[in-house]
Design a protein around this motif. Sequence first.
Motif, PDB file in Angstrom:
ATOM      1  N   UNK A   1      47.710  30.751  50.803  1.00  0.00           N
ATOM      2  CA  UNK A   1      47.858  32.189  50.546  1.00  0.00           C
ATOM      3  C   UNK A   1      48.111  32.524  49.069  1.00  0.00           C
TER       4      UNK A   1
ATOM      5  N   UNK B   1      49.795  27.936  61.228  1.00  0.00           N
ATOM      6  CA  UNK B   1      50.721  27.640  60.122  1.00  0.00           C
ATOM      7  C   UNK B   1      52.154  27.587  60.634  1.00  0.00           C
ATOM      8  N   UNK B   2      53.070  27.335  59.714  1.00  0.00           N
ATOM      9  CA  UNK B   2      54.516  27.429  59.923  1.00  0.00           C
ATOM     10  C   UNK B   2      55.071  26.303  60.788  1.00  0.00           C
TER      11      UNK B   2
ATOM     12  N   UNK C   1      50.107  25.908  53.650  1.00  0.00           N
ATOM     13  CA  UNK C   1      50.727  27.207  53.379  1.00  0.00           C
ATOM     14  C   UNK C   1      50.743  27.555  51.882  1.00  0.00           C
TER      15      UNK C   1
ATOM     16  N   UNK D   1      44.122  35.085  55.949  1.00  0.00           N
ATOM     17  CA  UNK D   1      45.386  34.539  56.461  1.00  0.00           C
ATOM     18  C   UNK D   1      45.102  33.119  56.970  1.00  0.00           C
ATOM     19  N   UNK D   2      46.081  32.492  57.570  1.00  0.00           N
ATOM     20  CA  UNK D   2      45.883  31.158  58.138  1.00  0.00           C
ATOM     21  C   UNK D   2      45.787  31.288  59.660  1.00  0.00           C
ATOM     22  N   UNK D   3      44.867  30.552  60.273  1.00  0.00           N
ATOM     23  CA  UNK D   3      44.729  30.632  61.733  1.00  0.00           C
ATOM     24  C   UNK D   3      45.804  29.801  62.427  1.00  0.00           C
TER      25      UNK D   3
END
Lengths: 234, 234
Positions: free
Chosen positions: A209, A123-124, A206, A119-121
């Motif tokens: 993923x 994001x968003x 992003x 996953x990303x540590x």
Amino acid sequence: MAQKIAILGTGSVGRTFAERLTSLGYDVTIGTRNVDDTLVKTKTDSSGNVPLTTWLEERNTIRLATFTEAAQQASILFNCTKGDASVDVLTAAGAENLDGKILIDVANPLDFSNGFPPSLSVCNTNSLAEEIQRAFPSLRVVKTLNTMTAALMVNPALLVGDHAVFVCGNDEGAKQETAKLLEVFGWKSASIIDLGDITNARATEMLLPIWVRLYGKFKTPIFNFQINTDAAGQ
Amino acid sequence: MAQKIAILGTGSVGRTFAERLTSLGYDVTIGTRNVDDTLVKTKTDSSGNVPLTTWLEERNTIRLATFTEAAQQASILFNCTKGDASVDVLTAAGAENLDGKILIDVANPLDFSNGFPPSLSVCNTNSLAEEIQRAFPSLRVVKTLNTMTAALMVNPALLVGDHAVFVCGNDEGAKQETAKLLEVFGWKSASIIDLGDITNARATEMLLPIWVRLYGKFKTPIFNFQINTDAAGQ
């Protein structure tokens, strides 16, 4: 005199940039936390990289130095560290050695703590590139190349046909210098998509993923995103 | 007898599917929360859609019904609602009317509460499609088509050249039926990329941040992602 470039990170991404930039005539120093600790390693690492000592023996124009020394003498730096180490590494390099310089950030905030796919540590509503920019306001951060495997970053001709590289950052001059380097690597001007300021790094980070899942599916990292804009009847 | 399809959502995405599926010979019912409330509206909405009453007058084979009635009679449902309404709408349709049916989820969890570009209300270690699948375990959720504008979803030939559509879901049969529908829309088999189970919706929903930025840059939604896998010398 050849332009001086610092590569932060001794892994496969850093080595790929160091080798390619050297072959293109740049003066390259790889930065590491502790030169002696790095050179004393004699084992191939978990990613399959041969010991850096061995690697450097065959590439004797590439220097190894501390993060600080590498940053001091360079005008352009490449962030080839793991995302969770990037701010620490830049802190070790010293804010005073980063002032006004260009950091080309190709890293991603991948979190493998729950295995594959990562996953990303972050994001968003945030990104690694923004965290770096906030930590070092006078560093001219340009996020680019993070959406593909290292071999393609420095040699887009490994794929036939068009494919895209995204660029973003707050400093127009830094983006222009970065675009020139991208063209030296072989990127076509039309393939370079400038998304705007550094907050757009959220969008490119992003992409990771789906990148890691496509890698799992294709069993090769030699693929890249292309944006088809060719509307019929135009 | 024509296959019965329910469209959940009366906005531009739902209308695009309803019209295209009708023209392809399917029996289409659009679902809405309250038929009378929907039909009484006489103003063009904030997205520029004419009142549904007006729209339906020109398309008299398309029925309007409650979510429940639309779901009851259909074998395949399209989720064309806004992401933050999707679970509510399916709850209104009734779990007993969804059992064993295919839901083709083209929605995205876009959060416009801080303006444009939107962030995602769920991402990274979760996704809208997974939330729907968890809420309705016997619904066969297939995530697809959510990475492009509606006009391209149902008519990929609006772009010249290849471009990709991602598919994921836990039910192989549902994915196969979905792929058949995609091919009816005009998608080439080679352009349909099956990523695996429904957790892969995280990856496709996380394409939206770059999609909305590219839309802002290109000033047209008629573009799509393509994956270039054409390695040189192969």
